[in-house]
Motif scaffolding. Structure first.
Motif, PDB file in Angstrom:
ATOM      1  N   GLN A  19      15.612  23.384  13.199  1.00 53.94           N
ATOM      2  CA  GLN A  19      14.451  22.525  13.412  1.00 53.94           C
ATOM      3  C   GLN A  19      14.451  21.380  12.423  1.00 53.94           C
ATOM      4  O   GLN A  19      14.958  21.511  11.310  1.00 53.94           O
ATOM      5  CB  GLN A  19      13.145  23.313  13.222  1.00 53.94           C
ATOM      6  N   HIS A  20      13.862  20.276  12.826  1.00 54.06           N
ATOM      7  CA  HIS A  20      13.566  19.149  11.932  1.00 54.06           C
ATOM      8  C   HIS A  20      14.802  18.615  11.207  1.00 54.06           C
ATOM      9  O   HIS A  20      14.841  18.553   9.985  1.00 54.06           O
ATOM     10  CB  HIS A  20      12.495  19.528  10.909  1.00 54.06           C
ATOM     11  N   VAL A  21      15.811  18.212  11.962  1.00 50.45           N
ATOM     12  CA  VAL A  21      17.031  17.655  11.379  1.00 50.45           C
ATOM     13  C   VAL A  21      17.068  16.158  11.644  1.00 50.45           C
ATOM     14  O   VAL A  21      16.894  15.717  12.776  1.00 50.45           O
ATOM     15  CB  VAL A  21      18.307  18.319  11.962  1.00 50.45           C
ATOM     16  N   GLN A  22      17.295  15.403  10.602  1.00 49.69           N
ATOM     17  CA  GLN A  22      17.479  13.961  10.721  1.00 49.69           C
ATOM     18  C   GLN A  22      18.844  13.668  10.124  1.00 49.69           C
ATOM     19  O   GLN A  22      19.102  13.970   8.967  1.00 49.69           O
ATOM     20  CB  GLN A  22      16.391  13.214   9.962  1.00 49.69           C
ATOM     21  N   SER A  23      19.728  13.090  10.926  1.00 46.53           N
ATOM     22  CA  SER A  23      21.114  12.915  10.498  1.00 46.53           C
ATOM     23  C   SER A  23      21.624  11.530  10.826  1.00 46.53           C
ATOM     24  O   SER A  23      21.332  10.986  11.895  1.00 46.53           O
ATOM     25  CB  SER A  23      21.994  13.963  11.187  1.00 46.53           C
ATOM     26  N   GLY A  24      22.415  10.982   9.927  1.00 43.52           N
ATOM     27  CA  GLY A  24      23.069   9.708  10.180  1.00 43.52           C
ATOM     28  C   GLY A  24      24.230   9.851  11.144  1.00 43.52           C
ATOM     29  O   GLY A  24      24.698   8.886  11.731  1.00 43.52           O
ATOM     30  N   GLY A  25      24.706  11.064  11.316  1.00 45.63           N
ATOM     31  CA  GLY A  25      25.798  11.358  12.251  1.00 45.63           C
ATOM     32  C   GLY A  25      25.294  12.309  13.312  1.00 45.63           C
ATOM     33  O   GLY A  25      24.205  12.139  13.856  1.00 45.63           O
ATOM     34  N   SER A  26      26.061  13.333  13.590  1.00 46.69           N
ATOM     35  CA  SER A  26      25.639  14.361  14.541  1.00 46.69           C
ATOM     36  C   SER A  26      24.540  15.203  13.904  1.00 46.69           C
ATOM     37  O   SER A  26      24.614  15.528  12.723  1.00 46.69           O
ATOM     38  CB  SER A  26      26.808  15.261  14.913  1.00 46.69           C
ATOM     39  N   ILE A  79      20.060  30.207  21.188  1.00 43.20           N
ATOM     40  CA  ILE A  79      19.960  29.119  20.217  1.00 43.20           C
ATOM     41  C   ILE A  79      18.722  28.303  20.557  1.00 43.20           C
ATOM     42  O   ILE A  79      18.473  28.013  21.734  1.00 43.20           O
ATOM     43  CB  ILE A  79      21.197  28.201  20.281  1.00 43.20           C
ATOM     44  N   GLU A  80      17.958  27.941  19.555  1.00 46.33           N
ATOM     45  CA  GLU A  80      16.798  27.070  19.744  1.00 46.33           C
ATOM     46  C   GLU A  80      16.952  25.861  18.828  1.00 46.33           C
ATOM     47  O   GLU A  80      17.079  26.003  17.610  1.00 46.33           O
ATOM     48  CB  GLU A  80      15.517  27.814  19.385  1.00 46.33           C
ATOM     49  N   LEU A  81      16.981  24.679  19.416  1.00 45.21           N
ATOM     50  CA  LEU A  81      17.101  23.433  18.654  1.00 45.21           C
ATOM     51  C   LEU A  81      15.873  22.585  18.948  1.00 45.21           C
ATOM     52  O   LEU A  81      15.600  22.279  20.107  1.00 45.21           O
ATOM     53  CB  LEU A  81      18.362  22.671  19.073  1.00 45.21           C
ATOM     54  N   THR A  82      15.136  22.209  17.902  1.00 40.99           N
ATOM     55  CA  THR A  82      13.945  21.377  18.100  1.00 40.99           C
ATOM     56  C   THR A  82      13.860  20.300  17.047  1.00 40.99           C
ATOM     57  O   THR A  82      14.293  20.480  15.911  1.00 40.99           O
ATOM     58  CB  THR A  82      12.646  22.224  18.059  1.00 40.99           C
ATOM     59  N   ASP A  83      13.304  19.177  17.434  1.00 40.86           N
ATOM     60  CA  ASP A  83      13.048  18.037  16.551  1.00 40.86           C
ATOM     61  C   ASP A  83      14.311  17.579  15.834  1.00 40.86           C
ATOM     62  O   ASP A  83      14.384  17.546  14.612  1.00 40.86           O
ATOM     63  CB  ASP A  83      11.942  18.366  15.546  1.00 40.86           C
ATOM     64  N   LEU A  84      15.331  17.223  16.630  1.00 40.84           N
ATOM     65  CA  LEU A  84      16.595  16.741  16.089  1.00 40.84           C
ATOM     66  C   LEU A  84      16.689  15.234  16.291  1.00 40.84           C
ATOM     67  O   LEU A  84      16.413  14.738  17.384  1.00 40.84           O
ATOM     68  CB  LEU A  84      17.777  17.417  16.788  1.00 40.84           C
TER      69      LEU A  84
END
Length: 145
Positions: free
Chosen positions: A110-117, A130-135
């Motif tokens: 959750q809550h990932v901010q990335s300049g790449g992937s 798998i649960e991915l949120t707020d990317l």
């Protein structure tokens, strides 16, 4: 061992930015000292902390040396990740979340901010999902997903 690889990559980014707080520099120096004492060269990863190849090479070296059982190294790496999260969060975007050869029942990111992937998962297994949120990926490089 993934925590050690992540810690080194984050520490290298924080140091490369040139404005790492003393607590981050000290924690990174402690991890580097422990790795140096174990004969591990970090120069390639420090030059390219965003390189999956360099992170994989360090992971392989740590695996070969049995570093998972090295409580002192693991504690120092966890401490470095903790202080970077508090005092140098800008180090995170260059790395994002990169998991390799992880087996767990479930993965939640959750809550990932990335300049790449935002998230890279390779050779891993999560039977319950798998649960991915707020990317947010590609932050600072235009509107790339």
């Amino acid at each position: 061992m993934n925590v050690v690889v992540t810690a080194v990559a984050l520490g290298a980014v924080a140091e490369a930015n040139g404005a790492a707080p003393t607590v981050v520099s000290d924690a990174y120096a402690a991890v580097k000292r422990l790795l140096d004492e174990r004969g591990i060269d970090l120069s390639a990863l420090e030059r390219r902390p965003d390189s999956a190849t360099q992170r994989a090479a360090l992971w392989e070296t740590l695996t070969d040396l049995g570093a998972a059982g090295d409580n002192e190294l693991m504690a120092a790496a966890r401490r470095l990740v903790e202080v970077i999260g508090v005092d140098a969060a800008e180090a995170g975007p260059a790395v994002g979340v990169d998991l390799n050869q992880v087996e767990a029942e479930f993965l939640r990111v959750q809550h990932v901010q990335s300049g790449g992937s935002a998230v890279i998962v390779e050779r891993s297994r999560f039977p319950s999902g798998i649960e991915l949120t707020d990317l947010n990926a590609g932050v600072g490089r235009g509107n790339h997903p």
